[in-house]
Design a protein around this motif. Structure first.
Motif, PDB file in Angstrom:
ATOM      1  N   ILE A   1      28.517  25.810  44.301  1.00 50.57           N
ATOM      2  CA  ILE A   1      27.638  26.943  44.591  1.00 50.57           C
ATOM      3  C   ILE A   1      28.514  28.134  44.970  1.00 50.57           C
ATOM      4  O   ILE A   1      29.371  28.030  45.849  1.00 50.57           O
ATOM      5  N   GLN A   2      28.280  29.234  44.339  1.00 52.08           N
ATOM      6  CA  GLN A   2      29.029  30.442  44.668  1.00 52.08           C
ATOM      7  C   GLN A   2      28.487  31.023  45.961  1.00 52.08           C
ATOM      8  O   GLN A   2      27.377  31.533  46.014  1.00 52.08           O
ATOM      9  N   LEU A   3      29.256  30.932  47.037  1.00 57.94           N
ATOM     10  CA  LEU A   3      28.851  31.491  48.316  1.00 57.94           C
ATOM     11  C   LEU A   3      29.388  32.904  48.497  1.00 57.94           C
ATOM     12  O   LEU A   3      29.070  33.565  49.461  1.00 57.94           O
ATOM     13  N   SER A   4      30.204  33.336  47.574  1.00 52.06           N
ATOM     14  CA  SER A   4      30.789  34.660  47.693  1.00 52.06           C
ATOM     15  C   SER A   4      30.022  35.654  46.833  1.00 52.06           C
ATOM     16  O   SER A   4      29.281  35.287  45.933  1.00 52.06           O
ATOM     17  N   LYS A   5      30.256  36.912  47.126  1.00 50.99           N
ATOM     18  CA  LYS A   5      29.544  37.962  46.402  1.00 50.99           C
ATOM     19  C   LYS A   5      30.271  38.323  45.102  1.00 50.99           C
ATOM     20  O   LYS A   5      31.486  38.122  44.989  1.00 50.99           O
ATOM     21  N   PRO A   6      29.565  38.860  44.147  1.00 55.70           N
ATOM     22  CA  PRO A   6      30.201  39.297  42.901  1.00 55.70           C
ATOM     23  C   PRO A   6      31.118  40.501  43.151  1.00 55.70           C
ATOM     24  O   PRO A   6      30.882  41.288  44.058  1.00 55.70           O
ATOM     25  N   CYS A   7      32.161  40.623  42.352  1.00 54.08           N
ATOM     26  CA  CYS A   7      33.107  41.729  42.523  1.00 54.08           C
ATOM     27  C   CYS A   7      33.703  42.113  41.180  1.00 54.08           C
ATOM     28  O   CYS A   7      33.589  41.382  40.199  1.00 54.08           O
ATOM     29  N   ILE A   8      34.362  43.268  41.193  1.00 54.91           N
ATOM     30  CA  ILE A   8      35.075  43.731  40.015  1.00 54.91           C
ATOM     31  C   ILE A   8      36.565  43.838  40.320  1.00 54.91           C
ATOM     32  O   ILE A   8      37.405  43.531  39.490  1.00 54.91           O
TER      33      ILE A   8
ATOM     34  N   ILE B   1      37.513  41.204  54.144  1.00 58.64           N
ATOM     35  CA  ILE B   1      38.673  40.579  54.773  1.00 58.64           C
ATOM     36  C   ILE B   1      38.180  39.689  55.905  1.00 58.64           C
ATOM     37  O   ILE B   1      37.399  40.108  56.753  1.00 58.64           O
ATOM     38  N   VAL B   2      38.644  38.455  55.919  1.00 56.55           N
ATOM     39  CA  VAL B   2      38.273  37.486  56.941  1.00 56.55           C
ATOM     40  C   VAL B   2      39.552  37.005  57.611  1.00 56.55           C
ATOM     41  O   VAL B   2      40.590  36.867  56.956  1.00 56.55           O
ATOM     42  N   LYS B   3      39.486  36.727  58.904  1.00 60.37           N
ATOM     43  CA  LYS B   3      40.673  36.297  59.650  1.00 60.37           C
ATOM     44  C   LYS B   3      41.282  35.041  59.026  1.00 60.37           C
ATOM     45  O   LYS B   3      40.578  34.089  58.728  1.00 60.37           O
ATOM     46  N   ASN B   4      42.598  35.059  58.833  1.00 62.37           N
ATOM     47  CA  ASN B   4      43.388  33.963  58.265  1.00 62.37           C
ATOM     48  C   ASN B   4      43.095  33.681  56.785  1.00 62.37           C
ATOM     49  O   ASN B   4      43.503  32.647  56.274  1.00 62.37           O
ATOM     50  N   TYR B   5      42.370  34.545  56.129  1.00 61.32           N
ATOM     51  CA  TYR B   5      42.062  34.356  54.713  1.00 61.32           C
ATOM     52  C   TYR B   5      42.345  35.639  53.944  1.00 61.32           C
ATOM     53  O   TYR B   5      42.107  36.740  54.431  1.00 61.32           O
ATOM     54  N   ARG B   6      42.836  35.483  52.743  1.00 60.17           N
ATOM     55  CA  ARG B   6      43.065  36.603  51.838  1.00 60.17           C
ATOM     56  C   ARG B   6      42.043  36.479  50.709  1.00 60.17           C
ATOM     57  O   ARG B   6      42.008  35.477  50.006  1.00 60.17           O
ATOM     58  N   ALA B   7      41.224  37.494  50.540  1.00 62.24           N
ATOM     59  CA  ALA B   7      40.179  37.457  49.520  1.00 62.24           C
ATOM     60  C   ALA B   7      40.672  38.154  48.254  1.00 62.24           C
ATOM     61  O   ALA B   7      41.264  39.231  48.307  1.00 62.24           O
ATOM     62  N   ARG B   8      40.444  37.517  47.131  1.00 54.43           N
ATOM     63  CA  ARG B   8      40.814  38.065  45.828  1.00 54.43           C
ATOM     64  C   ARG B   8      39.615  37.951  44.895  1.00 54.43           C
ATOM     65  O   ARG B   8      38.790  37.047  45.023  1.00 54.43           O
ATOM     66  N   CYS B   9      39.552  38.846  43.951  1.00 56.67           N
ATOM     67  CA  CYS B   9      38.488  38.807  42.955  1.00 56.67           C
ATOM     68  C   CYS B   9      38.956  37.959  41.782  1.00 56.67           C
ATOM     69  O   CYS B   9      39.906  38.313  41.091  1.00 56.67           O
ATOM     70  N   ARG B  10      38.320  36.830  41.582  1.00 58.11           N
ATOM     71  CA  ARG B  10      38.664  35.921  40.489  1.00 58.11           C
ATOM     72  C   ARG B  10      37.401  35.553  39.724  1.00 58.11           C
ATOM     73  O   ARG B  10      36.425  35.088  40.312  1.00 58.11           O
ATOM     74  N   LYS B  11      37.422  35.779  38.418  1.00 57.44           N
ATOM     75  CA  LYS B  11      36.309  35.461  37.520  1.00 57.44           C
ATOM     76  C   LYS B  11      34.999  36.096  37.991  1.00 57.44           C
ATOM     77  O   LYS B  11      33.938  35.509  37.891  1.00 57.44           O
ATOM     78  N   GLY B  12      35.087  37.274  38.570  1.00 59.76           N
ATOM     79  CA  GLY B  12      33.901  38.021  38.953  1.00 59.76           C
ATOM     80  C   GLY B  12      33.346  37.685  40.318  1.00 59.76           C
ATOM     81  O   GLY B  12      32.296  38.191  40.700  1.00 59.76           O
ATOM     82  N   TYR B  13      34.025  36.832  41.101  1.00 60.88           N
ATOM     83  CA  TYR B  13      33.567  36.469  42.437  1.00 60.88           C
ATOM     84  C   TYR B  13      34.732  36.529  43.416  1.00 60.88           C
ATOM     85  O   TYR B  13      35.872  36.269  43.055  1.00 60.88           O
ATOM     86  N   CYS B  14      34.417  36.852  44.670  1.00 59.33           N
ATOM     87  CA  CYS B  14      35.442  36.879  45.711  1.00 59.33           C
ATOM     88  C   CYS B  14      35.809  35.445  46.085  1.00 59.33           C
ATOM     89  O   CYS B  14      34.949  34.633  46.392  1.00 59.33           O
TER      90      CYS B  14
END
Length: 68
Positions: A35-42, A49-62
């Motif tokens: 289940i995609q719990l992240s939001k769509p992105c470009i 940005i979340v503490k201790n995590y690096r968010a990247r846009c991959r295949k249209g989702y964070c």
């Protein structure tokens, strides 16, 4: 003696067949239950940005990756 050898070979084959079927079914269920719990992105800038995590846009989702 030959009969016992054939029985053990058949039993081994059945066990291996059951294991492969089980692994195949587990992979199918895990892949379909994702289940995609992240939001769509470009771009990466759209991901929060979340503490201790690096968010990247991959295949249209964070996607969050833990920082080591």
């Amino acid at each position: 003696m030959q009969r016992v050898k054939n029985m053990t070979e058949t039993l081994k084959f059945v066990y291996i067949l059951i294991l492969f079927i089980f692994i195949f079914l587990v992979l199918m269920v895990c892949d379909s239950a994702f289940i995609q719990l992240s939001k769509p992105c470009i771009s990466d800038k759209e991901c929060s940005i979340v503490k201790n995590y690096r968010a990247r846009c991959r295949k249209g989702y964070c996607v969050r990756r833990r920082i080591r």
